[in-house]
Structure formats: structure tokens, C-alpha cells
Design a protein around this motif. Structure first.
Motif, PDB file in Angstrom:
ATOM      1  N   TRP A 159     -29.141 -38.194   2.943  1.00 11.08           N
ATOM      2  CA  TRP A 159     -30.468 -38.672   3.356  1.00 11.08           C
ATOM      3  C   TRP A 159     -30.661 -40.123   2.951  1.00 11.08           C
ATOM      4  N   TRP A 160     -30.284 -40.462   1.703  1.00  7.03           N
ATOM      5  CA  TRP A 160     -30.580 -41.813   1.202  1.00  7.03           C
ATOM      6  C   TRP A 160     -29.622 -42.848   1.792  1.00  7.03           C
ATOM      7  N   ASN A 161     -28.358 -42.477   2.005  1.00  3.05           N
ATOM      8  CA  ASN A 161     -27.385 -43.464   2.479  1.00  3.05           C
ATOM      9  C   ASN A 161     -26.543 -42.944   3.652  1.00  3.05           C
ATOM     10  N   PRO A 162     -27.200 -42.569   4.751  1.00  4.67           N
ATOM     11  CA  PRO A 162     -26.438 -41.993   5.870  1.00  4.67           C
ATOM     12  C   PRO A 162     -25.496 -42.997   6.527  1.00  4.67           C
ATOM     13  N   ASP A 163     -25.680 -44.284   6.207  1.00  2.41           N
ATOM     14  CA  ASP A 163     -24.801 -45.304   6.785  1.00  2.41           C
ATOM     15  C   ASP A 163     -23.620 -45.609   5.874  1.00  2.41           C
ATOM     16  N   LYS A 164     -23.681 -45.162   4.601  1.00  4.12           N
ATOM     17  CA  LYS A 164     -22.611 -45.512   3.663  1.00  4.12           C
ATOM     18  C   LYS A 164     -21.881 -44.295   3.106  1.00  4.12           C
ATOM     19  N   SER A 198     -18.612 -43.931  -0.128  1.00  5.99           N
ATOM     20  CA  SER A 198     -18.060 -43.013   0.868  1.00  5.99           C
ATOM     21  C   SER A 198     -17.870 -41.595   0.345  1.00  5.99           C
ATOM     22  N   VAL A 199     -17.250 -41.478  -0.834  1.00  8.49           N
ATOM     23  CA  VAL A 199     -17.020 -40.166  -1.448  1.00  8.49           C
ATOM     24  C   VAL A 199     -17.898 -39.990  -2.672  1.00  8.49           C
TER      25      VAL A 199
ATOM     26  N   MET B   1     -13.625 -48.538   8.178  1.00  5.97           N
ATOM     27  CA  MET B   1     -13.906 -49.508   7.120  1.00  5.97           C
ATOM     28  C   MET B   1     -14.628 -48.844   5.969  1.00  5.97           C
ATOM     29  N   GLY B   2     -14.114 -49.040   4.787  1.00  9.11           N
ATOM     30  CA  GLY B   2     -14.825 -48.545   3.614  1.00  9.11           C
ATOM     31  C   GLY B   2     -16.076 -49.383   3.385  1.00  9.11           C
ATOM     32  N   VAL B   3     -16.879 -48.968   2.408  1.00  8.26           N
ATOM     33  CA  VAL B   3     -18.102 -49.691   2.091  1.00  8.26           C
ATOM     34  C   VAL B   3     -17.792 -50.650   0.948  1.00  8.26           C
ATOM     35  N   LYS B   4     -18.231 -51.935   1.062  1.00  8.63           N
ATOM     36  CA  LYS B   4     -17.865 -52.902   0.022  1.00  8.63           C
ATOM     37  C   LYS B   4     -19.089 -53.462  -0.693  1.00  8.63           C
TER      38      LYS B   4
END
Ligand code: SF4
Ligand code: SF4
Ligand code: FES
Lengths: 234, 123
Positions: A159-164, A198-199, B1-4
Motif C-alpha cells: 500500500w505504502w510503496n506500490p511503485d517500489k 524491492s524485497v 530496474m531495481g530501486v536506487k
């Protein structure tokens, strides 16, 4: 008569979402939630939702049913109705297109990031790339995912970071390809996952496990990815 | 692309995650040692307590714990801020606010670390 309260929102007409109440005659039967929705649709053709297979295979009717994410077509009323009341909302955390239909774009974008296909640049054998029964077994509990998004939209980190944050569904599939003996891109896959979002935004709350209609365990898969990262990174 | 991200401590999720676990163990050991010491010395005097903290290994353990708390706090606060103080949840002003809160957190943690070192090794 079953009392049903449904989230309604048509951005072309409504300035804000609202809950609309209906009464449905279930004939005293333990219907599936999707059956009730079809009865609602007969009462009120303006109600919009997605559905296709009506047997838990296509993953298109993920909903928030009395506060818990699940597939309408395989959730019997006896499992979710309390005090004769059924509350239907769209899956939380993603933009609503109309009524119970959400925009899954962000969910699919995260899925795409993990490169959900086999990567193997070695020459293809004449017939097919073989796996031993043991190698094949490693994919059990992973390949069954139907991408219904029930898990990712139940996950606060998503919810907080659906883009990351890739989210439980995408990460389950990330592990599905990491675990595949025919895939040769493990190093590259892991390198893409080694950032703090990401993880590692997963805090092992296991909301995802609690709601998965296929009884899969994304948290365990995420743990395996962490172990792989630990092995390759230390 | 990973997140930076640029503001995470180890710049990698794995190192942040490891630091978080290792620092938690260090903090737990320190708490156990201190609670254990207090438990076997119920009538502790100031002189005894001061003498304990004069010892080199206790100072070292205290310093390690202070540094562990500093790292642990930074990673934790950073994760909370990047969850909740975001453009997604608060609009454009979130970025400025988050950077301000991050700087305040760093300043506070640094002050505590310097202060702790001064207590441990100061005159
Ligand atoms: S893991 Fe389960 S809940 Fe998540 S998308 Fe796949 S099937 Fe749906
Ligand atoms: S275990 Fe991880 S992925 Fe699953 S709901 Fe919790 S934070 Fe999300
Ligand atoms: S309609 Fe296909 S999963 Fe429910």
C-alpha cells in the motif's frame, strides 16, 4: 434476505465513492459471493465487477469481502457473512476504475520487473529442457499463483510503496524463476532485488499468506530470496 | 530496474537488513549483561557501578551498543519515513518534510553518539 452493502463509484458521475445497500434473496442456500453479485447485477445492471471462470482459476474477481481479500467465486457466504451482512469493496490500495473494478497497472508493473519468463542463453536442446522430478518439485507452491492480487493488496508495505516494493505476488514469482533449474539468470535476478525496497520492505506480517485463495505462501518465498541474497552477497 | 535510494544506510537492502539483525543482537546482549549484573548486585553502590564502567571491556561493549542503537534507529526511522512521509500519501511537500526529518534524525543520533563517547572516554 441477505443485507449486502456494495462500494459504488463511477468517476464520470460521482464526486466521491459511496456504499449502496441491497437486499438479496439467497433462497436459504450457501451461495458463493459471486452468485450473490450476479443476483445483484440482475437487480441493478449499473453495478460493475470483473469475473470470468467462476471457479478460482482466472483470478479476475479478487475483492475485499467483509474486510478480507478473497475471490468472490470460491468464497461461500458461510465463510464470510456475519450477522446476515455482506460488505463488498474493491481490493484496497489500487486506484478504482469503477465500482469493484480496480486498475491493476501497478501490480502488473511490479510483476513485469521480476522478468517472469525463463532466461537461458545456452543452446536449446532438440526437444525440450528437461528437469528431474526433484527439480520440478521445487516449483510446487509457486507456479500455481493466478495473479489475483489478493495478497499484494492486503500488504501494508505494498500500500505504502506500490511503485517500489514488488509485493508478495511478484516476489513469489521472482522465487519461482530463481528456483527453476532451467533458468540461468539467478545472479542478474538477485542483483535487481538487492535494494532496500524491492524485497526488504517485507516485514513478514504474513497478511499475504492469510488471504491467498490458492493457499500459497509468499512470505516463505521471500525468506528464500533473502537467503539467496545473503549467500550471493556475503 | 531495481530501486536506487540515496539515503539508506548501506545502500543495499541486504546490508540494511543484516545491520538491523546484528545490531539487535548487540543491544540484546548489552541489556542481558546489565540486567544480569544488577540482578546479582542488589545493593549496588555508586562506586561499584562506576568501577564496572571503568573497565575496558565494559566501555567497549557500551560503545558497541551505542553504535548499534545509532545504526538500528537510523535504519528503522528511515524505513518508517519512506513508508509514510511520501509524495504518494502527502503530496509534493512530503519530499522536503522527509529530508528535514531525516536530517533531524541524523543530527539527533550523531549528538547522542558524540555525547556517549564523551561520557565513556571523556576526562
Ligand atoms: S500468491 Fe495467491 S493471493 Fe497472491 S496473486 Fe498469487 S494466487 Fe493471488
Ligand atoms: S509477509 Fe511481506 S509480503 Fe506478505 S503481507 Fe507481510 S509485508 Fe507483505
Ligand atoms: S471468476 Fe475466475 S477466479 Fe473467480
Amino acid at each position: 434476505m441477505l443485507n449486502v452493502s456494495v462500494y459504488r463509484y463511477n468517476p464520470d458521475v460521482d464526486s466521491a465513492p459511496r456504499m449502496q445497500d441491497y437486499q438479496v434473496d439467497t433462497g436459504g442456500k450457501d451461495l458463493m459471493v459471486l452468485d450473490v453479485m450476479e443476483l445483484l447485477k440482475a437487480q441493478d445492471p449499473t453495478l460493475v465487477f470483473r469475473r470470468s471462470c467462476r471457479e478460482g482459476v482466472c483470478g479476475s474477481d479478487g475483492l475485499n469481502i467483509n474486510g478480507k481479500n478473497g475471490l468472490a467465486c470460491v468464497t461461500p457466504l458461510s465463510e464470510c457473512v456475519r450477522n446476515n451482512r455482506l460488505v463488498l469493496r474493491p481490493l484496497p490500495g489500487l486506484p478504482v476504475i469503477r465500482d469493484l473494478v480496480i486498475d491493476m497497472g501497478q501490480f502488473y508493473a511490479q510483476y513485469e520487473k521480476i522478468q517472469p519468463w525463463l532466461i537461458n542463453d545456452t543452446p536449446a536442446p532438440a526437444i525440450e529442457r528437461l528437469q528431474s522430478p526433484e527439480e520440478r518439485e521445487k516449483l510446487d507452491g509457486l507456479y500455481e499463483c493466478i495473479l489475483c492480487a489478493c495478497c499484494s493488496t492486503a500488504c501494508p508495505s505494498f500500500w505504502w510503496n506500490p511503485d517500489k516494493f514488488i509485493g508478495p505476488a511478484g516476489l513469489l514469482q521472482a522465487y519461482r524463476f530463481l528456483a527453476d533449474s532451467r533458468d540461468t539468470a539467478a545472479e542478474e535476478r538477485l542483483a535487481e532485488l538487492d535494494d532496500p525496497f524491492s524485497v526488504f520492505r517485507c516485514h513478514s506480517i504474513q497478511n499475504c499468506v492469510a488471504v491467498c485463495p490458492k493457499e500459497l505462501n509468499p512470505t516463505r518465498a521471500i525468506g528464500h530470496i533473502r537467503t539467496l541474497l545473503l549467500r550471493s552477497g556475503t | 530496474m531495481g530501486v536506487k535510494p540515496v539515503t539508506s544506510l548501506g545502500r543495499s537492502g541486504l546490508s540494511d537488513w543484516l545491520i538491523q539483525r546484528v545490531s539487535a543482537v548487540v543491544i540484546a546482549v548489552y541489556v542481558l549483561v546489565m540486567v544480569g549484573y544488577l540482578a546479582v548486585h542488589p545493593d549496588l553502590s555508586y562506586l561499584q557501578w562506576a568501577a564496572l564502567h571503568q573497565q575496558f571491556w565494559v566501555r567497549l561493549l557500551t560503545l558497541a551498543t551505542v553504535l548499534a542503537i545509532a545504526a538500528h534507529a537510523w535504519i528503522g526511522v528511515w524505513a518508517v519515513l519512506t513508508d509514510y512521509v511520501t509524495v504518494r500519501l502527502m503530496g509534493a511537500k512530503a519530499t522536503v518534510l522527509r529530508i528535514a526529518l531525516e536530517l533531524a534524525t541524523i543530527a539527533l543520533i550523531l549528538a547522542y553518539v558524540v555525547w556517549a563517547i564523551e561520557i565513556l572516554w571523556g576526562a
